[in-house]
Enzyme design. Structure first.
Site, short mmCIF file in Angstrom:
data_model
loop_
_atom_site.label_atom_id
_atom_site.label_comp_id
_atom_site.label_asym_id
_atom_site.label_seq_id
_atom_site.Cartn_x
_atom_site.Cartn_y
_atom_site.Cartn_z
N GLU A 291 0.83 -1.21 0.00
CA GLU A 291 0.00 0.00 0.00
C GLU A 291 0.87 1.26 0.00
O GLU A 291 1.85 1.35 0.72
CB GLU A 291 -0.90 -0.01 1.23
CG GLU A 291 -1.80 1.20 1.37
CD GLU A 291 -2.56 1.21 2.70
OE1 GLU A 291 -3.52 1.99 2.81
OE2 GLU A 291 -2.17 0.45 3.62
N LYS A 355 -9.62 2.53 -3.13
CA LYS A 355 -10.13 2.06 -1.85
C LYS A 355 -11.54 2.61 -1.62
O LYS A 355 -11.80 3.79 -1.80
CB LYS A 355 -9.19 2.49 -0.73
CG LYS A 355 -9.50 1.87 0.64
CD LYS A 355 -8.44 2.23 1.66
CE LYS A 355 -8.69 1.56 3.00
NZ LYS A 355 -7.65 1.90 4.00
N CYS A 408 -5.61 -2.44 2.70
CA CYS A 408 -5.45 -2.30 4.14
C CYS A 408 -6.59 -2.98 4.89
O CYS A 408 -6.84 -4.16 4.70
CB CYS A 408 -5.34 -0.81 4.49
SG CYS A 408 -4.83 -0.51 6.21
#
Length: 534
Positions: A291, A355, A408
């Protein structure tokens, strides 16, 4: 046992509060990195006895009658979440001059809020409480429901659901494929609470027998799933794509330093990507970076794309975490996304995914206009914070491999797996747990990612800046990995054909059926108890 139960039931005042907090804190030993699941037998046995003693005056009204039970559950939850989430404070110390003031909110405030769910779980169970097996069924149903609510209320935060304490190893993870992590939570609370029945005798034989049967079924199904999995249809080893996971272990303070040499960070990733395979292995087909690995806006840096092309072979693919900028036109602020790029051997971006589920107070600020008036800002410094994508989509790679991207902590949400998971060949999870150092946090995060693989029946490709990076099969077994705070890379093959991937619908259905059966047991037991009093 009865004498001990009586002592716990009758304890009062400060000692009672302290015992409830200690019972919750002790349960954390069942979670990573410890994995001592037997700790929860003691914790939930004590909790049941404490609820037995949480009596109130019959004339105090519904709220008054349930308040002692709620308080008991809240204290248990407060101990559990303080002991299980204290490491969140580590992220605030990365830039302690800016965020050290928020340590009490992270270490005590968040657990106090999350504990409300456990207070409600116990209060709900108390409505169906009886002196027998029904009370542990009611407690299991209450925890199952409230853990599910914890995953969806506001933005949701189902971290360290009780069920994970019953899934320390792959053998004990397989039930999640059928009833999901929340279903395992309900099962776990019933099993872990069963020893409490020995302290009151009433319903002890039947309740204990059912708990033993359920635990045996849990283990038996796990053994069966692990036995049949290697016999599932699979590609030959030499036909499976080789994936390289790059773990640079770059300190988070360095990543946040505006004066840091960003090109040096970028070159570290390139160097690890270009390393010769170990032990004469095949070159990787896919290289994965963690990430926000790319330390600048990639689309504004053609030299960086050229360096990537120079590093990759023509038939190699790079999947990298990066910040994506989207210009919105004159007078409108630029939007920034926490994204995944897919880059081919020519240095061309051929796919991307943003995301969807952002971290509150980390990647965006809820009630931003109000809170900024008080000087509160995001931990991640980004003008206006990150923007959330409306939806996610599969990353379609050359060669027909489809990856389901989760960035994440999106991996901790069971309900993030939408229907297109059926078309995926693997789950891709990139993360940066360097925020939390060598604390229990990264280990807990990794366990939850493994359970997502089991739930969906898909292998997991997980790359983390500081660890834990791993290739995990559809049964939650680690094929290859790099531990926390190690620098390097691993190459491993990913089989495209694991167990058949399920959808979220059957698991949710079986979870609600489990809840309904537990409530039925509680109602029947309570009816029998009340009849016995008349």
């Amino acid at each position: 046992m009865e004498r001990l139960a009586d002592r716990v039931i009758l304890v009062w005042g400060f000692k009672r509060s302290l015992l409830a907090i200690a019972a919750g804190a002790f349960a954390v030993l069942a979670l990573p990195p410890f994995g001592f699941f037997a700790a929860m037998f003691l914790s939930f046995t004590l909790l049941v006895w404490l609820i037995d003693g949480a009596a109130a005056s019959p004339d105090s009204g519904l709220v008054g009658r349930l308040w002692p039970a709620f308080a008991t559950g809240w204290l248990f939850g407060f101990g559990y979440f303080v002991a299980g989430l204290w490491w969140l404070g580590h992220a605030l110390l990365v830039d302690q001059d800016e965020f050290a003031w928020a340590l009490p909110l992270a270490i005590l405030g968040l657990p106090a809020c999350l504990a409300i769910f456990y207070g409600l779980a116990v209060a709900l169970a108390r409505i169906f409480w009886s002196d027998g097996m029904g009370r542990i069924a009611a407690l299991a149903a209450g925890f199952g429901l409230m853990e599910w609510l914890r995953s969806v209320v506001l933005t949701g935060f189902p971290w360290n659901a009780i069920g994970y304490g019953m899934m320390p190893v792959p053998l004990m993870m397989q039930s999640a494929h059928v009833i999901g992590a929340m279903g395992v939570t309900a099962l776990a609370v019933f099993v872990f609470s069963a020893p409490a029945l020995a302290g009151t005798r009433q319903g002890a034989r039947n309740g204990t027998a059912l708990a033993v049967l359920l635990f045996a079924a849990h283990l038996g199904y796990g053994a069966y799933a692990l036995y049949v999995a290697p016999r599932a249809e699979a590609l030959p080893e030499d036909k499976r794509p080789v994936v390289r996971l790059v773990q640079p272990d770059i300190d988070q303070a360095a990543k946040m330093d505006n004066d840091a040499d960003r090109n040096a960070i970028f070159e570290t990733h390139l160097k690890l990507s270009a390393e010769t395979p170990k032990n004469g292995g095949r070159k990787p087909d896919i290289i994965v970076w963690p990430e926000t690995a790319i330390p600048f806006i990639l689309t504004d840096n053609q030299d960086a794309l050229t360096r990537i092309a120079d590093t990759l072979d023509d038939n190699q693919i790079l999947i990298a975490g990066a910040v994506r900028a989207e210009e919105m036109g004159p007078g409108t602020p630029t939007r920034y996304y926490n994204s995944i790029y897919v880059i081919d051997g020519r240095g061309q971006i051929i796919a991307a995914s943003d995301k969807v589920h952002l971290v509150p107070f980390g990647e965006y600020l809820p009630f931003e206009d109000l809170l900024t008036e008080f000087g509160i800002q995001n931990v991640v410094e980004m003008p206006g914070g990150f923007s959330a994508a409306v939806s996610r989509h599969l990353l379609a790679l050359p060669g027909g491999l489809n990856l389901y991207p989760l960035i994440c902590y999106e991996i901790i949400f069971p309900d993030e797996m939408t229907s297109d998971i059926e078309d995926a060949n693997a789950i891709l999870n990139i993360t940066n747990d360097a925020w939390f150092g060598a604390t229990p946090g990264p280990y807990q995060h990794f366990q939850q990612a493994r359970v997502r693989a089991v739930e969906t029946g898909l292998p997991l490709i997980r790359d983390a800046n500081s660890g834990i990076s791993a290739i995990v099969n559809a049964q939650g077994e680690i094929i290859a990995g790099l531990d926390l705070e190690q620098t390097g890379f691993i190459d491993a093959t990913v089989d495209r054909f694991g167990l058949e991937a399920g959808t979220t619908f059957p698991r949710q259905t079986y979870f609600w059926l489990t809840e309904a059966l537990l409530i039925l047991i509680a109602l029947v037991s309570r009816r029998g108890f009340i009849s016995g009093l008349n």
